[in-house]
Design a protein around this motif. Structure first.
Motif: not given
Lengths: 115, 118
Positions: B107-113
């Motif tokens: 799973q590749f994660f985004g930088p988040g909000t």
């Protein structure tokens, strides 16, 4: 549902020493165990993973071991370097039909490598 | 940047307001996941999609939360009537079910909000 426990919560080692982080899981249906590294303010990044049909996996200075009978798995980092300092998360979950996985994460270990 | 992207990166809102976050997965990744992460904790699974179908929702996801992935590409997560307890980092991740490369399940994660509810 799955429950993952991770220890220790903080770990301080001298540069060049080894670091070991341990996790236990509860659901025997889990068959995928990744480890993620998260630096301050950054996204989690996968560093190594293991499936339940394998007992050990190694990638350069990092290795993961899995004891499916005891439901625990560990991360081993050898020859630690300052850039290894970060929060490490273990996770466990089933590999889904058709691929992908649903992960339950541990609470994290703050690793600090001191010069 | 061909990684997972999220927008906005930060959101400050007042209690009771609605907020919506967007996630753009890696192109052609057919699975998309939402997680919530609070300080000092690991990411907690909220929901996931395969293409446009939402296949599972965590019990953590109250009826104030709704997620969509209308065309099987980007996804939105909406929180209605926000509460202070909703303050957290909301992470999106994507993965491909097609075998590619060494880490088939990664799973590749985004930088988040980061959401702050005042």
């Amino acid at each position: 549902g799955e429950n993952v426990e991770q220890h220790p919560s903080t770990l301080s080692v001298q540069e060049g020493d080894s670091a070991v982080i341990k996790c236990t899981y509860s659901d025997s249906a889990s068959n995928y165990f990744p480890w993620y590294k998260q630096e301050l303010g950054k996204r989690p990044q996968l560093i190594i993973d293991i499936r339940s049909n394998v007992g050990e996996k190694k990638d350069q200075r990092i290795a993961v071991t899995l004891n499916k009978t005891a439901k625990h798995f560990s991360l081993h980092i050898t020859e630690t370097q300052p850039e290894d300092s970060a929060v490490y998360f273990c996770a466990a979950g089933p590999i889904l039909t058709g691929g992908g996985n649903k992960l339950t994460f541990g609470t994290g270990t703050q690793l600090k490598v001191e010069l | 940047d061909t990684g997972v992207s999220q927008d906005p990166r930060h959101k400050i809102t007042k209690r009771g307001q609605n907020v919506t976050f967007r996630c753009d997965p890696i192109s052609e990744h057919n699975r998309l996941y939402w997680y919530r992460q609070t300080l000092g904790q690991g990411p907690e699974f909220l929901t996931y999609f395969q293409n446009e179908a939402q296949l599972e929702k965590s019990r953590l996801l109250s009826d104030r939360f709704s997620a969509e992935r209308p065309k099987g590409s980007f996804s939105t997560l909406e929180i209605q009537r926000t509460e202070q307890g909703d303050s957290a980092m909301y992470l999106c991740a994507s993965s491909s079910t097609r075998t590619s490369g060494r880490l088939y399940n990664e799973q590749f994660f985004g930088p988040g909000t980061r959401l702050t509810v005042l």
